[in-house]
Design a protein around this motif. Structure first.
Motif, PDB file in Angstrom:
ATOM      1  N   UNK A 220       0.831  -1.203   0.000  1.00 61.10           N
ATOM      2  CA  UNK A 220       0.000   0.000   0.000  1.00 61.10           C
ATOM      3  C   UNK A 220       0.866   1.254   0.000  1.00 61.10           C
ATOM      4  N   UNK A 221       1.861   1.288   0.875  1.00 61.31           N
ATOM      5  CA  UNK A 221       2.710   2.471   0.990  1.00 61.31           C
ATOM      6  C   UNK A 221       3.982   2.139   1.765  1.00 61.31           C
ATOM      7  N   UNK A 222       4.969   3.021   1.653  1.00 65.28           N
ATOM      8  CA  UNK A 222       6.219   2.969   2.417  1.00 65.28           C
ATOM      9  C   UNK A 222       7.077   1.757   2.097  1.00 65.28           C
ATOM     10  N   UNK A 223       6.965   1.247   0.862  1.00 66.13           N
ATOM     11  CA  UNK A 223       7.834   0.161   0.464  1.00 66.13           C
ATOM     12  C   UNK A 223       9.282   0.627   0.427  1.00 66.13           C
ATOM     13  N   UNK A 224      10.184  -0.169   0.985  1.00 68.49           N
ATOM     14  CA  UNK A 224      11.603   0.178   1.059  1.00 68.49           C
ATOM     15  C   UNK A 224      12.325  -0.383  -0.170  1.00 68.49           C
ATOM     16  N   UNK A 225      12.985   0.454  -0.960  1.00 68.53           N
ATOM     17  CA  UNK A 225      13.711  -0.040  -2.129  1.00 68.53           C
ATOM     18  C   UNK A 225      14.748  -1.107  -1.748  1.00 68.53           C
ATOM     19  N   UNK A 226      14.826  -2.156  -2.562  1.00 68.37           N
ATOM     20  CA  UNK A 226      15.758  -3.243  -2.279  1.00 68.37           C
ATOM     21  C   UNK A 226      16.221  -3.893  -3.579  1.00 68.37           C
ATOM     22  N   UNK A 227      16.764  -5.116  -3.484  1.00 65.21           N
ATOM     23  CA  UNK A 227      17.386  -5.739  -4.652  1.00 65.21           C
ATOM     24  C   UNK A 227      16.440  -6.635  -5.450  1.00 65.21           C
ATOM     25  N   UNK A 228      15.148  -6.600  -5.165  1.00 65.86           N
ATOM     26  CA  UNK A 228      14.215  -7.402  -5.959  1.00 65.86           C
ATOM     27  C   UNK A 228      14.033  -6.775  -7.337  1.00 65.86           C
ATOM     28  N   UNK A 229      14.292  -7.538  -8.423  1.00 66.85           N
ATOM     29  CA  UNK A 229      14.045  -7.005  -9.763  1.00 66.85           C
ATOM     30  C   UNK A 229      12.539  -6.917 -10.035  1.00 66.85           C
ATOM     31  N   UNK A 230      12.135  -5.859 -10.677  1.00 69.12           N
ATOM     32  CA  UNK A 230      10.734  -5.737 -11.092  1.00 69.12           C
ATOM     33  C   UNK A 230      10.432  -6.744 -12.195  1.00 69.12           C
ATOM     34  N   UNK A 231       9.199  -7.240 -12.207  1.00 70.67           N
ATOM     35  CA  UNK A 231       8.777  -8.230 -13.189  1.00 70.67           C
ATOM     36  C   UNK A 231       7.675  -7.658 -14.071  1.00 70.67           C
ATOM     37  N   UNK A 232       7.621  -8.122 -15.305  1.00 69.91           N
ATOM     38  CA  UNK A 232       6.590  -7.654 -16.216  1.00 69.91           C
ATOM     39  C   UNK A 232       5.209  -7.918 -15.619  1.00 69.91           C
ATOM     40  N   UNK A 233       4.372  -6.903 -15.671  1.00 67.15           N
ATOM     41  CA  UNK A 233       3.033  -7.005 -15.104  1.00 67.15           C
ATOM     42  C   UNK A 233       2.921  -6.478 -13.683  1.00 67.15           C
ATOM     43  N   UNK A 234       4.064  -6.264 -12.995  1.00 64.59           N
ATOM     44  CA  UNK A 234       4.026  -5.617 -11.684  1.00 64.59           C
ATOM     45  C   UNK A 234       3.462  -4.208 -11.840  1.00 64.59           C
ATOM     46  N   UNK A 235       2.839  -3.710 -10.777  1.00 63.97           N
ATOM     47  CA  UNK A 235       2.518  -2.290 -10.718  1.00 63.97           C
ATOM     48  C   UNK A 235       3.308  -1.695  -9.564  1.00 63.97           C
ATOM     49  N   UNK A 236       3.749  -0.464  -9.731  1.00 63.63           N
ATOM     50  CA  UNK A 236       4.590   0.166  -8.708  1.00 63.63           C
ATOM     51  C   UNK A 236       4.184   1.621  -8.533  1.00 63.63           C
ATOM     52  N   UNK A 237       4.081   2.026  -7.285  1.00 58.69           N
ATOM     53  CA  UNK A 237       3.925   3.436  -6.952  1.00 58.69           C
ATOM     54  C   UNK A 237       5.279   3.955  -6.501  1.00 58.69           C
ATOM     55  N   UNK A 238       5.734   5.023  -7.125  1.00 64.51           N
ATOM     56  CA  UNK A 238       6.975   5.683  -6.715  1.00 64.51           C
ATOM     57  C   UNK A 238       6.593   6.994  -6.051  1.00 64.51           C
ATOM     58  N   UNK A 239       6.999   7.145  -4.794  1.00 68.99           N
ATOM     59  CA  UNK A 239       6.634   8.305  -3.977  1.00 68.99           C
ATOM     60  C   UNK A 239       7.885   9.144  -3.748  1.00 68.99           C
ATOM     61  N   UNK A 240       7.858  10.358  -4.267  1.00 70.99           N
ATOM     62  CA  UNK A 240       9.024  11.257  -4.243  1.00 70.99           C
ATOM     63  C   UNK A 240       8.708  12.503  -3.421  1.00 70.99           C
ATOM     64  N   UNK A 241       9.601  12.871  -2.550  1.00 74.70           N
ATOM     65  CA  UNK A 241       9.532  14.176  -1.892  1.00 74.70           C
ATOM     66  C   UNK A 241      10.923  14.791  -1.910  1.00 74.70           C
ATOM     67  N   UNK A 242      11.000  16.040  -2.345  1.00 77.24           N
ATOM     68  CA  UNK A 242      12.275  16.761  -2.389  1.00 77.24           C
ATOM     69  C   UNK A 242      12.206  17.976  -1.469  1.00 77.24           C
TER      70      UNK A 242
END
Length: 436
Positions: A220-242
């Motif tokens: 849902x939220x706050x996923x921590x980036x890691x070494x899992x490769x993305x797979x075709x058909x995955x959906x991903x939310x990228x949350x950016x704050x600068x």
């Protein structure tokens, strides 16, 4: 069936507001923090907040770590449980977990690289107050309806921070493809933020270990980036704050790994419904309207489409402070969140699920997934209320991609920049360029 929330006596409301704050859901007997947790899941071992919401991403109190003095910048530490070194010299961190923890879906925590370094050689980058010790120093106003009105010079800084966040989000989104890891996306985000003179706001916020949140499939939220490769058909939310020149710009967007052709019918409907309810809520924003009414607009739309809205996390005010008033609930409610007024800046960021909307917290104390393993989608803008409507400070720009849900929306065709006269004029010109 939900039981209506009783209206608390004023003294109880006062006490609850005092302890309320925002970025992750709290564990038992712990006050919490980066989306604002609502703490409604008793069955997940969390304490229910019966009356007043905690602000998004702000409440989590973790064990205080010894401050590391570093006059040349910040980074290099890790808040995870253990580490191992690879032959190439890269240290990977094993996330905190337990052997008997039952994950809801297919996503599992991977190995993480250490916290990335933010240079401070020439003072070009301004650091938020939590950069060194992980502890935000500023708290929201005592009453949830007390909302900061930004001055003209502050609004200009917010515009710059929002533009910065949009550029970084677009850059990260272009890299989404099968085989790339979310850690690599985090590296791109980190370096792009620094190149623009900004600090990546999530980094070390309540000890969050990365520079952005990457939430894949059932996360849902706050996923921590890691070494899992993305797979075709995955959906991903990228949350950016600068964090640029003392102000935060906060936004997120969905991406389908492999592109539009890789999206199955159910996920297309999920993302479209999430986007459309979000746009309906954005269109509601104008001076004089009640913040509490945003939630009903979102919930009514997604329920009709057969989906559910998350009640445990909420949108938030944003400015020089990462998470503050108002709290933006994404479901029907009667919370006293105040009225909209020119100069308010805040986020709307509904999290919509294809199945259950209740969440499961991973042992890392950050990653929140759906309890049934169903997929979840989310969008977010930082908004400015103007005298004649609203403006997306993190709105898309000339180089932004146009996604299929923007082209196919029955609510708003093309990218949404706002409802004010100036925003409508810019939006018409931009859509003419982007849509041909």
């Amino acid at each position: 069936m939900l039981v209506p929330r009783p209206s608390p006596p004023p003294i109880i409301l006062l006490l609850l507001v005092v302890v309320s704050t925002a970025f992750t859901p709290p564990k038992p007997h712990v006050a919490a923090p980066l989306s604002t947790p609502r703490n409604d899941d008793v069955s997940a071992g969390l304490t229910r907040a019966p009356f007043s919401p905690s602000p998004l991403f702000m409440n989590k109190k973790k064990k205080r770590r010894p401050r590391t003095e570093n006059s040349k910048g910040f980074g290099g530490g890790s808040s995870s449980s253990s580490s191992s070194s690879l032959s190439g010299g890269t240290t990977l961190i094993k996330p905190k977990t337990t052997s008997n923890f039952r994950y809801a879906g297919s996503i599992r925590p991977g190995l993480q690289t250490p916290k990335r370094f933010v240079p401070d050689d020439d003072g070009r980058i301004k650091f938020p107050d939590y950069a060194q010790d992980g502890l935000p120093k500023n708290r929201p106003a005592l009453f949830p309806w007390v909302i900061e009105v930004k001055k003209p010079n502050e609004i200009e800084k917010m515009r710059a921070a929002g533009r910065c966040a949009r550029e970084v989000l677009d850059l990260a989104g272009r890299e989404v493809r099968p085989g790339i890891t979310t850690d690599e996306i985090d590296r791109i985000v980190h370096e792009a933020s620094i190149e623009r003179g900004a600090y990546p706001s999530p980094l070390n916020y309540h000890n969050f270990p990365k520079s952005c949140c990457t939430s894949v499939n059932e996360v849902i939220c706050h996923g921590i980036p890691d070494d899992r490769p993305l797979e075709e058909g995955d959906i991903i939310n990228i949350d950016i704050t600068c964090y640029l020149n003392g102000y935060h710009g906060d936004c997120s967007e969905m991406f389908v790994v492999g592109g539009e052709a890789a999206a199955d019918h159910r996920v297309r409907r999920l993302i479209q419904s999430t986007y459309d309810c979000w746009i309906k809520a954005l269109n509601f924003v104008k001076p004089g309207n009640d913040y509490k009414d945003i939630g009903a607009i979102i919930e009514d739309h997604v329920v009709e489409q057969g989906f559910t809205t998350v009640k445990s996390f909420c949108g938030h005010g944003v400015g020089s402070v990462f998470h503050t008033n108002p709290n933006i609930l994404h479901y029907r409610n009667s919370e006293p969140a105040g009225k909209m007024a020119p100069g308010h800046t805040f986020t709307i960021e509904p999290m919509i699920c294809e199945g259950e909307s209740s969440y499961l917290m991973w042992p890392d104390d950050w990653t929140a997934t759906t309890k049934d393993g169903g997929r979840s989608a989310q969008f977010e803008h930082t908004l400015l209320i103007t005298p004649d409507g609203a403006e997306a400070l993190t709105g898309k720009i000339e180089t932004s991609p146009v996604q299929f849900w923007e082209r196919e929306s029955q609510v708003h065709n093309g990218v949404w920049l706002g409802t004010s006269a100036a925003a409508n004029e810019r939006g018409a010109a931009l859509n003419s360029s982007l849509l041909g």
